[in-house]
Design a protein around this motif. Structure first.
Motif, PDB file in Angstrom:
ATOM      1  N   ALA A   1     -19.491  47.040 -19.374  1.00 11.35           N
ATOM      2  CA  ALA A   1     -20.533  47.678 -18.578  1.00 11.35           C
ATOM      3  C   ALA A   1     -21.019  46.735 -17.488  1.00 11.35           C
ATOM      4  O   ALA A   1     -21.077  45.515 -17.690  1.00 11.35           O
ATOM      5  N   LEU A   2     -21.356  47.312 -16.338  1.00 11.45           N
ATOM      6  CA  LEU A   2     -21.834  46.538 -15.209  1.00 11.45           C
ATOM      7  C   LEU A   2     -23.124  47.128 -14.666  1.00 11.45           C
ATOM      8  O   LEU A   2     -23.318  48.339 -14.685  1.00 11.45           O
ATOM      9  N   LYS A   3     -23.986  46.267 -14.173  1.00 10.39           N
ATOM     10  CA  LYS A   3     -25.202  46.660 -13.461  1.00 10.39           C
ATOM     11  C   LYS A   3     -25.169  45.858 -12.165  1.00 10.39           C
ATOM     12  O   LYS A   3     -25.782  44.798 -12.056  1.00 10.39           O
ATOM     13  N   PRO A   4     -24.415  46.348 -11.163  1.00  8.20           N
ATOM     14  CA  PRO A   4     -24.143  45.533  -9.969  1.00  8.20           C
ATOM     15  C   PRO A   4     -25.392  45.011  -9.268  1.00  8.20           C
ATOM     16  O   PRO A   4     -25.422  43.867  -8.816  1.00  8.20           O
ATOM     17  N   VAL A   5     -26.420  45.847  -9.181  1.00  4.65           N
ATOM     18  CA  VAL A   5     -27.659  45.404  -8.537  1.00  4.65           C
ATOM     19  C   VAL A   5     -28.838  45.877  -9.372  1.00  4.65           C
ATOM     20  O   VAL A   5     -28.865  47.015  -9.846  1.00  4.65           O
ATOM     21  N   SER A   6     -29.806  44.982  -9.566  1.00  6.52           N
ATOM     22  CA  SER A   6     -31.000  45.340 -10.330  1.00  6.52           C
ATOM     23  C   SER A   6     -32.232  44.789  -9.629  1.00  6.52           C
ATOM     24  O   SER A   6     -32.204  43.708  -9.044  1.00  6.52           O
ATOM     25  N   ALA A   7     -33.305  45.546  -9.687  1.00  3.65           N
ATOM     26  CA  ALA A   7     -34.598  45.105  -9.173  1.00  3.65           C
ATOM     27  C   ALA A   7     -35.603  45.257 -10.304  1.00  3.65           C
ATOM     28  O   ALA A   7     -35.637  46.287 -10.980  1.00  3.65           O
ATOM     29  N   GLY A   8     -36.398  44.227 -10.505  1.00  2.40           N
ATOM     30  CA  GLY A   8     -37.305  44.197 -11.643  1.00  2.40           C
ATOM     31  C   GLY A   8     -36.774  43.221 -12.670  1.00  2.40           C
ATOM     32  O   GLY A   8     -36.417  43.600 -13.781  1.00  2.40           O
ATOM     33  N   CYS A   9     -36.687  41.957 -12.285  1.00  3.30           N
ATOM     34  CA  CYS A   9     -36.116  40.918 -13.143  1.00  3.30           C
ATOM     35  C   CYS A   9     -37.173  39.877 -13.490  1.00  3.30           C
ATOM     36  O   CYS A   9     -38.172  39.726 -12.795  1.00  3.30           O
ATOM     37  N   HIS A  10     -36.931  39.144 -14.569  1.00  2.64           N
ATOM     38  CA  HIS A  10     -37.845  38.078 -14.990  1.00  2.64           C
ATOM     39  C   HIS A  10     -37.117  36.744 -14.951  1.00  2.64           C
ATOM     40  O   HIS A  10     -35.887  36.687 -15.041  1.00  2.64           O
ATOM     41  N   GLN A  11     -37.889  35.691 -14.819  1.00  9.37           N
ATOM     42  CA  GLN A  11     -37.313  34.357 -14.834  1.00  9.37           C
ATOM     43  C   GLN A  11     -36.988  33.966 -16.263  1.00  9.37           C
ATOM     44  O   GLN A  11     -37.820  34.059 -17.155  1.00  9.37           O
ATOM     45  N   SER A  12     -35.768  33.547 -16.498  1.00 11.98           N
ATOM     46  CA  SER A  12     -35.330  33.138 -17.827  1.00 11.98           C
ATOM     47  C   SER A  12     -34.931  31.664 -17.784  1.00 11.98           C
ATOM     48  O   SER A  12     -34.119  31.259 -16.947  1.00 11.98           O
ATOM     49  N   GLU A  13     -35.527  30.865 -18.674  1.00  8.87           N
ATOM     50  CA  GLU A  13     -35.208  29.444 -18.730  1.00  8.87           C
ATOM     51  C   GLU A  13     -33.907  29.228 -19.485  1.00  8.87           C
ATOM     52  O   GLU A  13     -33.708  29.760 -20.576  1.00  8.87           O
ATOM     53  N   ASN A  14     -33.020  28.484 -18.876  1.00  9.78           N
ATOM     54  CA  ASN A  14     -31.736  28.169 -19.499  1.00  9.78           C
ATOM     55  C   ASN A  14     -31.472  26.684 -19.309  1.00  9.78           C
ATOM     56  O   ASN A  14     -30.898  26.251 -18.317  1.00  9.78           O
ATOM     57  N   GLY A  15     -31.924  25.902 -20.286  1.00  7.49           N
ATOM     58  CA  GLY A  15     -31.813  24.462 -20.139  1.00  7.49           C
ATOM     59  C   GLY A  15     -32.724  23.978 -19.028  1.00  7.49           C
ATOM     60  O   GLY A  15     -33.921  24.247 -19.019  1.00  7.49           O
ATOM     61  N   LEU A  16     -32.142  23.296 -18.060  1.00  7.07           N
ATOM     62  CA  LEU A  16     -32.915  22.784 -16.929  1.00  7.07           C
ATOM     63  C   LEU A  16     -32.991  23.798 -15.801  1.00  7.07           C
ATOM     64  O   LEU A  16     -33.690  23.574 -14.822  1.00  7.07           O
ATOM     65  N   ASN A  17     -32.272  24.915 -15.953  1.00  7.94           N
ATOM     66  CA  ASN A  17     -32.202  25.885 -14.869  1.00  7.94           C
ATOM     67  C   ASN A  17     -33.027  27.130 -15.193  1.00  7.94           C
ATOM     68  O   ASN A  17     -33.237  27.489 -16.348  1.00  7.94           O
ATOM     69  N   SER A  18     -33.476  27.794 -14.139  1.00  5.67           N
ATOM     70  CA  SER A  18     -34.197  29.050 -14.277  1.00  5.67           C
ATOM     71  C   SER A  18     -33.429  30.108 -13.512  1.00  5.67           C
ATOM     72  O   SER A  18     -33.018  29.889 -12.373  1.00  5.67           O
ATOM     73  N   ALA A  19     -33.203  31.255 -14.141  1.00  3.45           N
ATOM     74  CA  ALA A  19     -32.423  32.301 -13.494  1.00  3.45           C
ATOM     75  C   ALA A  19     -33.077  33.649 -13.728  1.00  3.45           C
ATOM     76  O   ALA A  19     -33.771  33.859 -14.725  1.00  3.45           O
ATOM     77  N   LEU A  20     -32.851  34.569 -12.792  1.00  5.84           N
ATOM     78  CA  LEU A  20     -33.394  35.914 -12.924  1.00  5.84           C
ATOM     79  C   LEU A  20     -32.535  36.728 -13.885  1.00  5.84           C
ATOM     80  O   LEU A  20     -31.308  36.708 -13.803  1.00  5.84           O
TER      81      LEU A  20
END
Length: 233
Positions: free
Chosen positions: A36-55
């Protein structure tokens, strides 16, 4: 050869993700591999992954949990935008350019991972803008992918559903099926509305999902029939 479908809805709250996850689970239960794919999404949260933060987007994460193949988040949801608004508005605010060619490229790359059933979930309804010239509906057409329409069953859904089905077919996209998803538990004349849609939408009904407090993929899968979409093993 696997089947690929584009999942759209009558509007933002029709329940595309709930139904997509249900379809994925129904396929898994019959022994099929899924993607399954969700090519574009709006309404994301910041997720901490180690030293990095990603939506991260909750709908995309739900799809990843429901599908059988394992892909990196960035392949499932390559364009993640933070504000919960229309994608072209969120992209403009973030200084990001969304183009149809870009989304087509992302999808084709991800679809190289072979599966029996691949579902591409759109954003909002059929006519959601990507930019000033292109719509998300163009993705289904460019990929030559039939559409599945999720109808959020509520007052006014008949016109929304018929207009969407009409637009899908006018765009030259095959309508592979539709799902009645009850999002208003108090909807008046539910059965009459459903029968009207069943008579007028020129595609098979893949399921009638009642209003559920438990919308897990396993629960929803029991109300869906994927046989018109795939060859059951």
């Amino acid at each position: 050869m696997g089947k690929t479908y584009f999942v759209t809805g009558t509007d933002t709250d029709a329940g595309k993700t709930v139904i997509t996850c249900g379809l994925l689970e129904a396929a898994r239960l019959t022994g099929l591999t899924t993607l399954a794919l969700k090519p574009v999404s709006a309404g994301c949260h910041q997720s901490e992954n180690g030293l990095n933060s990603a939506l991260r987007n909750q709908d995309a994460l739900a799809l990843m949990e429901a599908m059988t193949l394992s892909l990196p988040y960035e392949q499932v949801n390559p364009l993640a935008l933070e504000p919960p608004v229309a994608p072209h508005i969120a992209a403009a605010e973030a200084g990001v350019c969304i183009t149809l060619d870009r989304l087509v490229g992302y999808c084709r790359g991800a679809l190289m991972h072979k599966s029996d059933l691949a579902l591409i979930e759109g954003a909002g309804g059929w006519r959601v803008p990507l930019n000033s010239r292109e719509m998300i509906s163009g993705l289904a057409k460019a990929l030559n992918t039939p559409a599945i329409l999720v109808v959020g069953m509520k007052l006014g859904c008949i016109s929304q559903a018929l207009l969407t089905a009409e637009a899908i077919l006018r765009d030259g996209v095959k309508l592979a099926g539709w799902v009645a998803n009850q999002i208003d538990p108090g909807m008046s004349r539910y059965e009459e509305n459903f029968q009207t849609l069943k008579n007028l939408i020129p595609a098979p009904c893949l399921g009638v999902v009642p209003f559920l407090s438990d919308t897990s993929s396993g629960r929803v899968a029991g109300y869906l029939d994927i046989s018109p979409l795939v060859a059951i093993k």
